[in-house]
Structure formats: C-alpha cells, structure tokens
Design a protein around this motif. Structure first.
Motif, PDB file in Angstrom:
ATOM      1  N   GLY A  19      -2.049  -4.518  -3.482  1.00 22.20           N
ATOM      2  CA  GLY A  19      -2.190  -3.573  -2.344  1.00 22.20           C
ATOM      3  C   GLY A  19      -3.771  -3.381  -1.783  1.00 22.20           C
ATOM      4  O   GLY A  19      -3.890  -2.456  -1.030  1.00 22.20           O
ATOM      5  N   ARG A  20      -4.547  -4.300  -2.327  1.00 20.01           N
ATOM      6  CA  ARG A  20      -5.884  -3.811  -1.967  1.00 20.01           C
ATOM      7  C   ARG A  20      -6.451  -4.371  -0.564  1.00 20.01           C
ATOM      8  O   ARG A  20      -7.500  -4.145  -0.104  1.00 20.01           O
ATOM      9  N   SER A  68       0.785  -1.347  -0.106  1.00 19.85           N
ATOM     10  CA  SER A  68      -0.107  -0.075   0.105  1.00 19.85           C
ATOM     11  C   SER A  68       1.007   1.201  -0.031  1.00 19.85           C
ATOM     12  O   SER A  68       0.486   2.197  -0.800  1.00 19.85           O
TER      13      SER A  68
END
Length: 149
Positions: free
Chosen positions: A145-146, A72
C-alpha cells in the motif's frame, strides 16, 4: 467525497452489480462499531466488535483502480480496527473475484473458511464466498500500500 449514506451508495453503485442503497448505508452507520473510512475515489466500511473486526464492503471507482487505493484503504481499516482493540480482521470475498482476492493476499489475508453458494449470480450458479482473516498482531507485508498517498 463525503461519508454520507447517499455519497457512499452512489460510489458503491459504480463498483458493484448489486449495490447497496443509501438506506442500507444509513442503517449500517447507525450500528455500534461501524465506521466508514472515506477517500475521494473509494471507501471501506468496517465493524469492530470486542476483539474482532469485519470489512463490510470496499468500493473503489473503476477509473481509480490499480493505483493502490484499495490496498491503502485495507491497511487503514486494519490499523483502525487494531486501534479499537481488534486482534483479527475478517471479510468475505467471492471465490471468482480474482482482483479482490489478489488485493487481500497482498495485504496478508489468509483463507479461514468457505460459505458455499453464498453469492447469487444473475446469469449462472451461485458462487462460494471465501472467509479471509488477517492477524492484526503481525505487521502487514513489507511495502504493501505504499504507492497511494
């Protein structure tokens, strides 16, 4: 976590064997184009110059690893760099750092070069650095990155 040099140095010390001190962070943060993108358990420091950007360091507390925070932060850095006009994002990573290399591969970075014996090791020979790059004109890999809010 704040983005003060002292807070960055304290977190960096939890993530690296040879951490940077607060004076080093203060000096970097005073340079043009340098930004710290900070979360509670990690941060990424980037520098944007003209149409290129560089990840200077990425630190995530050991207990917060493997939950998507690093990815992230890398995505946020890529977005921030692109917003400031960068077309490519670079970084150096130790060839023997499998976890970091996996993270950067998931983010879409590709090997662009090598710096022989770049990272000194206290108990062994120096390790090569891989120079990685990410083309910011392409979208990041789908779903990267979710997991981390």
């Amino acid at each position: 976590m704040s983005g003060s040099p002292e807070a960055l140095a304290a977190l960096h010390a939890t993530a690296f064997d040879a951490p940077w001190d607060a004076a080093a962070f203060a000096a970097l943060l005073d340079q043009p184009g340098v930004q710290a993108l900070v979360r509670d358990d990690g941060f990424i420091l980037i520098r944007v110059v003209a149409d290129e950007a560089e990840i200077l360091t990425l630190a995530v507390r050991p207990q917060a690893r493997r939950h998507g925070l690093g990815l992230s932060l890398v995505e946020q850095a890529a977005q921030t760099a692109a917003e400031h006009g960068a077309a490519r994002l670079f970084l150096e990573v130790a060839e023997d750092n499998a976890a970091a290399r996996s993270l950067y591969a998931r983010a879409g970075f590709e090997t662009a070069g090598r710096r022989p014996r770049y990272y000194a090791r206290a108990n062994g020979p120096a390790v090569d650095a891989l120079l990685l790059s990410l083309n910011l004109s392409r979208p990041l890999p789908s779903g990267a990155g979710r997991a981390y809010p």
